[in-house]
Motif scaffolding. Structure first.
Motif, PDB file in Angstrom:
ATOM      1  N   ASN A  28       0.876  -1.167   0.000  1.00 22.86           N
ATOM      2  CA  ASN A  28       0.000   0.000   0.000  1.00 22.86           C
ATOM      3  C   ASN A  28       0.921   1.227   0.000  1.00 22.86           C
ATOM      4  N   VAL A  29       1.225   1.724  -1.185  1.00 19.55           N
ATOM      5  CA  VAL A  29       2.213   2.794  -1.348  1.00 19.55           C
ATOM      6  C   VAL A  29       1.771   4.076  -0.645  1.00 19.55           C
ATOM      7  N   ASN A  30       0.507   4.417  -0.733  1.00 22.19           N
ATOM      8  CA  ASN A  30       0.040   5.651  -0.079  1.00 22.19           C
ATOM      9  C   ASN A  30       0.233   5.581   1.430  1.00 22.19           C
ATOM     10  N   LEU A  31      -0.076   4.440   2.012  1.00 26.62           N
ATOM     11  CA  LEU A  31       0.108   4.276   3.453  1.00 26.62           C
ATOM     12  C   LEU A  31       1.590   4.310   3.812  1.00 26.62           C
ATOM     13  N   LEU A  32       2.414   3.657   3.010  1.00 28.73           N
ATOM     14  CA  LEU A  32       3.861   3.672   3.242  1.00 28.73           C
ATOM     15  C   LEU A  32       4.391   5.100   3.183  1.00 28.73           C
ATOM     16  N   LYS A  33       3.957   5.854   2.180  1.00 28.78           N
ATOM     17  CA  LYS A  33       4.415   7.247   2.053  1.00 28.78           C
ATOM     18  C   LYS A  33       3.935   8.095   3.231  1.00 28.78           C
ATOM     19  N   ASN A  61       1.589  -1.154  12.101  1.00 31.57           N
ATOM     20  CA  ASN A  61       0.755  -2.181  11.489  1.00 31.57           C
ATOM     21  C   ASN A  61       1.340  -2.576  10.130  1.00 31.57           C
ATOM     22  N   PRO A  62       2.444  -3.329  10.141  1.00 24.07           N
ATOM     23  CA  PRO A  62       3.119  -3.667   8.883  1.00 24.07           C
ATOM     24  C   PRO A  62       2.243  -4.433   7.890  1.00 24.07           C
ATOM     25  N   GLN A  63       1.315  -5.230   8.396  1.00 24.65           N
ATOM     26  CA  GLN A  63       0.471  -6.003   7.481  1.00 24.65           C
ATOM     27  C   GLN A  63      -0.375  -5.085   6.603  1.00 24.65           C
ATOM     28  N   ALA A  64      -0.868  -3.984   7.159  1.00 28.50           N
ATOM     29  CA  ALA A  64      -1.663  -3.035   6.381  1.00 28.50           C
ATOM     30  C   ALA A  64      -0.836  -2.398   5.267  1.00 28.50           C
ATOM     31  N   VAL A  65       0.453  -2.189   5.532  1.00 25.66           N
ATOM     32  CA  VAL A  65       1.329  -1.556   4.556  1.00 25.66           C
ATOM     33  C   VAL A  65       1.788  -2.559   3.497  1.00 25.66           C
ATOM     34  N   PHE A  66       2.265  -3.718   3.925  1.00 25.03           N
ATOM     35  CA  PHE A  66       2.891  -4.656   2.994  1.00 25.03           C
ATOM     36  C   PHE A  66       1.971  -5.728   2.430  1.00 25.03           C
ATOM     37  N   PHE A  67       0.778  -5.862   2.991  1.00 19.63           N
ATOM     38  CA  PHE A  67      -0.158  -6.851   2.460  1.00 19.63           C
ATOM     39  C   PHE A  67      -1.511  -6.230   2.164  1.00 19.63           C
ATOM     40  N   GLY A  68      -1.577  -4.895   2.179  1.00 18.52           N
ATOM     41  CA  GLY A  68      -2.827  -4.193   1.896  1.00 18.52           C
ATOM     42  C   GLY A  68      -3.034  -4.039   0.407  1.00 18.52           C
ATOM     43  N   HIS A  69      -4.209  -3.535   0.035  1.00 16.17           N
ATOM     44  CA  HIS A  69      -4.494  -3.329  -1.392  1.00 16.17           C
ATOM     45  C   HIS A  69      -4.904  -1.892  -1.622  1.00 16.17           C
ATOM     46  N   LYS A 124      10.738   0.151  -7.038  1.00 17.71           N
ATOM     47  CA  LYS A 124      10.098  -0.785  -6.107  1.00 17.71           C
ATOM     48  C   LYS A 124       8.734  -0.264  -5.664  1.00 17.71           C
ATOM     49  N   LEU A 125       8.620   1.048  -5.461  1.00 18.76           N
ATOM     50  CA  LEU A 125       7.334   1.643  -5.080  1.00 18.76           C
ATOM     51  C   LEU A 125       6.325   1.508  -6.219  1.00 18.76           C
ATOM     52  N   LYS A 126       6.787   1.712  -7.458  1.00 21.69           N
ATOM     53  CA  LYS A 126       5.888   1.585  -8.610  1.00 21.69           C
ATOM     54  C   LYS A 126       5.415   0.154  -8.796  1.00 21.69           C
ATOM     55  N   LYS A 127       6.328  -0.799  -8.606  1.00 21.43           N
ATOM     56  CA  LYS A 127       5.976  -2.219  -8.762  1.00 21.43           C
ATOM     57  C   LYS A 127       5.283  -2.759  -7.519  1.00 21.43           C
ATOM     58  N   ARG A 128       5.370  -1.999  -6.418  1.00 18.46           N
ATOM     59  CA  ARG A 128       4.777  -2.372  -5.124  1.00 18.46           C
ATOM     60  C   ARG A 128       5.335  -3.684  -4.583  1.00 18.46           C
ATOM     61  N   VAL A 129       6.654  -3.852  -4.758  1.00 21.97           N
ATOM     62  CA  VAL A 129       7.294  -5.082  -4.302  1.00 21.97           C
ATOM     63  C   VAL A 129       8.578  -4.754  -3.546  1.00 21.97           C
ATOM     64  N   PHE A 130       8.688  -5.335  -2.339  1.00 26.92           N
ATOM     65  CA  PHE A 130       9.901  -5.199  -1.541  1.00 26.92           C
ATOM     66  C   PHE A 130      10.292  -6.573  -1.028  1.00 26.92           C
ATOM     67  N   GLY A 131      11.588  -6.804  -0.877  1.00 29.43           N
ATOM     68  CA  GLY A 131      12.064  -8.043  -0.289  1.00 29.43           C
ATOM     69  C   GLY A 131      11.760  -8.057   1.206  1.00 29.43           C
ATOM     70  N   THR A 132      11.805  -9.226   1.792  1.00 31.13           N
ATOM     71  CA  THR A 132      11.512  -9.389   3.215  1.00 31.13           C
ATOM     72  C   THR A 132      12.455  -8.555   4.075  1.00 31.13           C
ATOM     73  N   ASP A 133      13.745  -8.591   3.764  1.00 28.21           N
ATOM     74  CA  ASP A 133      14.722  -7.818   4.539  1.00 28.21           C
ATOM     75  C   ASP A 133      14.452  -6.321   4.433  1.00 28.21           C
ATOM     76  N   GLU A 134      14.125  -5.863   3.219  1.00 24.90           N
ATOM     77  CA  GLU A 134      13.836  -4.438   3.023  1.00 24.90           C
ATOM     78  C   GLU A 134      12.578  -4.040   3.795  1.00 24.90           C
TER      79      GLU A 134
END
Length: 65
Positions: free
Chosen positions: A3-8, A57-65, A35-45
């Motif tokens: 969820n790029v908007n939430l991350l930003k 709430n990392p799940q909302a950021v990395f597993f949200g839509h 990475k932001l455009k593709k909405r993909v980050f590695g686990t370590d990142e």
């Protein structure tokens, strides 16, 4: 899917620019932008981003839509 908007919003709240975050992750600003455009980050990142930005709430950021 990140969820790029939430991350930003977390970046703003923590006082980070994309350039600063990229530097902390050890990647170029262009790579972070890609990475932001593709909405993909590695686990370590993702883990490091959660730590740096104090994401409560990392799940909302990395597993949200």
């Amino acid at each position: 899917m990140v969820n790029v908007n939430l991350l930003k919003s977390y970046m703003v709240k923590a006082g980070y620019t994309q350039k600063m975050l990229a530097r902390e992750l050890g990647i170029s600003e262009q790579t972070l932008t890609r990475k932001l455009k593709k909405r993909v980050f590695g686990t370590d990142e993702a883990s490091k981003i959660v730590e740096l930005l104090s994401i409560d709430n990392p799940q909302a950021v990395f597993f949200g839509h």
